[in-house]
Design an enzyme around this catalytic site. Structure first.
Site, short mmCIF file in Angstrom:
data_model
loop_
_atom_site.label_atom_id
_atom_site.label_comp_id
_atom_site.label_asym_id
_atom_site.label_seq_id
_atom_site.Cartn_x
_atom_site.Cartn_y
_atom_site.Cartn_z
N PRO A 1 36.51 47.68 30.44
CA PRO A 1 37.20 48.23 31.54
C PRO A 1 37.21 47.26 32.70
O PRO A 1 36.18 46.80 33.16
CB PRO A 1 36.44 49.46 31.87
CG PRO A 1 35.50 49.68 30.72
CD PRO A 1 35.41 48.43 29.99
N GLU A 2 38.37 46.93 33.13
CA GLU A 2 38.52 46.20 34.39
C GLU A 2 38.80 47.22 35.48
O GLU A 2 38.69 48.42 35.23
CB GLU A 2 39.66 45.18 34.27
CG GLU A 2 39.38 44.11 33.21
CD GLU A 2 40.35 42.97 33.24
OE1 GLU A 2 40.92 42.69 34.31
OE2 GLU A 2 40.56 42.35 32.19
#
Length: 271
Positions: free
Chosen positions: A2-3
């Site tokens: 996850p960015e």
DNA sequence: CGTGTGCCCTGACAGC
DNA sequence: TGCTGTCAGGGCACAC
């Protein structure tokens, strides 16, 4: 993981179920992720009410009514599952409210959970050196100009450096550089003023588009409710090695390694 | 100081 | 059907 857009999507999803709710039970299924869970995590969280949720860089913030904030990082493979029907081997932390269960699932355990006094959040060591939020007022061409001045390191690696901009990861750095037409290998100090002026709005645009789409999905990312996010077919550069550049400029997307990680770019339009 | 390398960990996939 | 090698969204500890 996850960015930033995936963390933002996760936080929004959790907020809908957690805000204003009292945590009735906390279960640890192992002593640690990247580092040990805080020794007082169960004691502080049990019985606390969640006042609000937030995000800083790629960290999710769960503010409690006891002057403490639980900070989670999803690492490479972390996600929250809401009301999971069946347990998974890698559900390491469970939270319960009156109405729901929340499982922090992280197979690779590169994530983390910390408990920090809410009043001193910005002094927490991992936060203290962070650069500006890309979707806040601090990310400007002038900021980048100053932060990158004289740097010989590549613009790609500088944008991954959370001290320069907080929250960008490998996907969105590749995408932003493609959109802005900047060669990832270019020494950061040599990226021109006009290029930086173009880069800033492209960073913002790609992040906002991804948040709008509910966070881009890779193989093990899901939204908090368990539904899969959009599949990552909309990327322009990331993962497109050997495919034609979407600008139809005759370029073929190349993959190179920088800092031990892959970079994708078009050698024709990225200069 | 700035910069480069390797490691933490599991799982998916390709190739033999 | 295994086995082995490679790669994956991040961050940090080291070594120069």
């Amino acid at each position: 993981m996850p960015e930033l857009p995936e963390v933002e999507t996760t936080v929004r999803g959790l907020a809908a179920f957690l805000e204003g709710e009292r945590i009735t039970r906390v279960i640890l299924n192992r002593p640690d992720l990247r580092r040990p869970f805080p020794a007082d995590l169960v004691q502080v969280m049990t019985g606390a009410t969640v006042t609000s949720l937030g995000r800083r860089a790629k960290y999710g913030l769960v503010h409690l009514d006891r002057g403490a904030t639980m900070i989670f990082h999803l690492g490479m493979s972390g996600r929250w599952r809401i009301d999971p029907e069946t347990p998974e081997v890698h559900d390491h932390l469970l939270l319960e409210t009156e109405a729901h269960r929340f499982a922090l699932c992280d197979p690779r355990r590169f994530g983390s959970v910390d408990l920090v006094p809410t009043a001193a959040l910005e002094d927490w060591p991992p936060f203290a050196a962070l650069g500006p939020e890309p979707l806040g007022p601090g990310l400007t061409p002038a900021h980048l100009k100053a932060a990158l001045a004289g740097k010989t390191q590549s613009i790609k690696l500088c944008l991954l450096d959370q001290r320069i901009v907080a929250g960008l990861g490998n996907i969105y750095v590749c995408e932003a550089l493609w959109r802005a037409g900047i060669r990832p290998t270019k020494p950061a100090g040599k990226v021109s003023g006009p290029q930086l002026a173009r880069l800033v709005p492209e960073i913002i645009a790609v992040l906002e588009a991804s948040i709008r789409d509910g966070g881009s999905s890779l193989r093990d990312y899901a939204r908090p409710d368990g539904e899969l996010g959009y599949f990552a077919s909309s990327f322009d550069a990331y993962g497109r090695e050997g495919e034609a550049c979407r600008r139809d400029d005759g370029g073929v997307i190349q993959r190179i390694a920088q800092g031990g990680r892959s970079t994708w770019f078009c050698p024709v339009c990225q200069r």
